[in-house]
Scaffold this active site. Structure first.
Site, short mmCIF file in Angstrom:
data_model
loop_
_atom_site.label_atom_id
_atom_site.label_comp_id
_atom_site.label_asym_id
_atom_site.label_seq_id
_atom_site.Cartn_x
_atom_site.Cartn_y
_atom_site.Cartn_z
N GLY A 1 0.78 -1.24 0.00
CA GLY A 1 0.00 0.00 0.00
C GLY A 1 0.80 1.28 0.00
N LYS A 2 2.06 1.23 -0.43
CA LYS A 2 2.89 2.44 -0.43
C LYS A 2 2.30 3.54 -1.31
CE LYS A 2 6.79 0.80 -1.85
NZ LYS A 2 6.31 -0.58 -2.10
N THR A 3 1.79 3.14 -2.47
CA THR A 3 1.29 4.16 -3.40
C THR A 3 0.04 4.84 -2.85
OG1 THR A 3 2.19 2.90 -5.26
CG2 THR A 3 0.53 4.56 -5.76
N GLY B 1 9.41 -1.17 -3.79
CA GLY B 1 9.52 -2.29 -2.86
C GLY B 1 10.02 -1.84 -1.49
N LYS C 1 7.99 9.49 -7.85
CA LYS C 1 8.48 8.11 -7.79
C LYS C 1 9.65 8.01 -8.75
CE LYS C 1 7.42 3.30 -7.65
NZ LYS C 1 6.46 2.33 -7.13
N GLY D 1 9.40 4.90 -2.85
CA GLY D 1 10.41 3.95 -3.25
C GLY D 1 9.83 2.78 -4.02
#
Length: 209
Positions: free
Chosen positions: A14-16, A104, A32, A102
């Site tokens: 769920g980083k994005t 991953g 990004k 980032g």
């Protein structure tokens, strides 16, 4: 300008989505630097849609690689090598805060000798760690925190996705990195949900930045 690097305990946690919420909450720009995998759309495109109606801008990637693989492999397939100095030379020149997402986790290789963690150090960014609650996430979270400490990477705190048992309290206690926020799981992130989570995150961030 605060450079806030969003990294996580792995891929698909769920980083994005959290990066988009952070950009909305802070009225920040998003960047990004490395996108690996473009056939199904990019993370920048998703964030651009989520930031519609806000002052935040989405800046172009330094590397936009076709293969959905580890960046060093995706770059190798295209006959190039990812350069951290090149990425640092493309940091957007802005006065607003910058959310940097980032690829991953911290130990994802960027080339034959350097990792995402090395990029964070080179960018002189502070980190927000994203953990998704699932069976095994304690181990992945503690390993991520250990790498941050060993490399002297400054950590602002944790943002958790989903709810699963009481892993959040355990991870915060063991790592001694504070809880910034917890975002409940939602299959479809509709506008109302995004607005509510943005408002909640705005209140929580005041004590951390």
């Amino acid at each position: 300008m605060n450079k806030i690097f969003v990294t996580g305990i792995g891929t698909g946690i769920g980083k994005t989505f959290i990066s988009a919420l952070l950009a909305r909450a802070l009225e920040a720009d998003y960047w990004k630097p490395i996108q690996a995998g473009i056939d199904e759309g990019t993370d920048s495109e998703y964030v651009q849609r989520t930031l519609t109606g806000t002052p935040g801008l989405v800046h172009p990637e330094a590397y936009k690689l076709r293969m959905p693989a580890s960046p060093h492999i995706a770059a190798r397939e295209e006959g190039i090598s990812i350069s951290i100095p090149k990425i640092c030379g493309q940091v957007p020149s802005i006065s607003r805060n910058l959310i940097i997402e980032g690829a991953g986790g911290l130990m994802v290789p960027l080339n034959e000798t350097e990792f995402v963690a090395d990029l964070i150090k080179a960018l002189e960014a502070k980190v927000i760690l994203i953990s998704r609650n699932y069976l095994g996430s304690i181990n992945h979270s503690l390993l991520t925190a250990r790498v941050c400490r060993e490399m002297n990477i400054p950590v602002i705190g944790w943002i958790f996705n989903d709810q699963y048992l009481h892993y959040e309290e355990e991870i915060v206690r063991w790592t001694q990195y504070p809880l910034i926020a917890s975002v409940p799981y939602m299959k479809a992130e509709d506008g109302q949900f995004i607005e509510a989570q943005t408002a909640a995150l705005q209140k929580r961030l005041k004590g951390f930045l």
